[in-house]
Design an enzyme around this catalytic site. Sequence first.
Site, PDB file in Angstrom:
ATOM      1  N   LYS A  66     -30.301  12.612 -22.760  1.00  0.00           N
ATOM      2  CA  LYS A  66     -31.617  12.532 -22.112  1.00  0.00           C
ATOM      3  C   LYS A  66     -32.249  13.901 -21.849  1.00  0.00           C
ATOM      4  O   LYS A  66     -33.459  14.036 -21.839  1.00  0.00           O
ATOM      5  CB  LYS A  66     -31.517  11.755 -20.791  1.00  0.00           C
ATOM      6  CG  LYS A  66     -31.291  10.263 -20.996  1.00  0.00           C
ATOM      7  CD  LYS A  66     -31.358   9.505 -19.684  1.00  0.00           C
ATOM      8  CE  LYS A  66     -30.983   8.059 -19.906  1.00  0.00           C
ATOM      9  NZ  LYS A  66     -31.241   7.211 -18.740  1.00  0.00           N
ATOM     10  N   ASP A 103     -37.451   5.434 -16.818  1.00  0.00           N
ATOM     11  CA  ASP A 103     -36.396   4.992 -15.885  1.00  0.00           C
ATOM     12  C   ASP A 103     -36.903   4.899 -14.443  1.00  0.00           C
ATOM     13  O   ASP A 103     -36.684   3.902 -13.767  1.00  0.00           O
ATOM     14  CB  ASP A 103     -35.216   5.973 -15.908  1.00  0.00           C
ATOM     15  CG  ASP A 103     -34.364   5.822 -17.160  1.00  0.00           C
ATOM     16  OD1 ASP A 103     -34.276   4.702 -17.696  1.00  0.00           O
ATOM     17  OD2 ASP A 103     -33.771   6.830 -17.592  1.00  0.00           O
TER      18      ASP A 103
END
Length: 275
Positions: A66, A103
């Site tokens: 990420k 997210d």
Amino acid sequence: MKKWFAVIGDPIKHSKSPEMHHFWYEDMQEDAAYVPIHVTPDTLAQAVESMKLLGASGWNVTIPHKETILPLLDALDEQAAKMGAVNTVVRQPDGTLKGYNTDGLGFVRSLEEAIGDTQKSARLLIIGAGGAARGIAFALQASGYTTITIANRTVEKAAAIVEEMQAGEAISLQQAGEQLAQFDILVQTTSAGLSDDFSMPFPLTHLREGAIVADIVYNPLITPFLQAAQQQGARIVTGVGMFVHQGAIAYEHWLHKTPNTNAMIARLTTQLGGN
Ligand code: ATR
């Protein structure tokens, strides 16, 4: 040409994203495919080049890529840049790659499904100060939440997020346990929740009546932290909602349509042994 999407990570075989996106493609009659691809850290750059070459329309990024994918992208959404982490890549019409982070907003949508979106002054306690906590803290702030406290084993990491947000407070886990009655909503983000030898960051004995307790882990559905919260009479929010909403926001970026999150949350909850 049929559109195709992917999720890249290491490990990848337990990801529920392919199943979730295929369910939506069928539901929305979208002619697309979504594949899990095992990409190790040493092959990330090659993998990104290959995906470009093979015409992927976009992909999700999971642990451990990420953060390391950032320099391999051409542009970053403002929130993703602020968070320093990307979980969704969109191939733009001109072929360049733009990174997003869905997210944190996925968590906010899941929370607001449980509590409504009118409680912006609720006193929130985020437990943990890793990548997941950062994303959630920034998204909560961007969504208008005004009272955010971050508790972490290493208090300096919580303090660094608070400094970047220019809001909120950083405290130790012990302080969090002592001050628990002051918080309306708890959000468990630490990776400790995933380990077999999980131990509570602090006892939940001082939890206030009517408190809401959320965990970002969705497998197991009822984590030991949520179990303890239930025993104290709290209302719990499992990690399934966050997972489904982060996927739905990615779907919106890619296909400009909104998939059915309720059906997916119900399906995964049943699959994971809930009601
Ligand atoms: P992620 O990106 O998934 O959030 P991370 O960046 O590795 O993962 O962060 C892990 C978080 O879990 C951190 O807040 C970490 O606390 P420290 O910053 O003090 O390391 C927390 N954590 C991990 N193991 C823990 C444990 N046994 N007890 C308490 N906190 C723990």
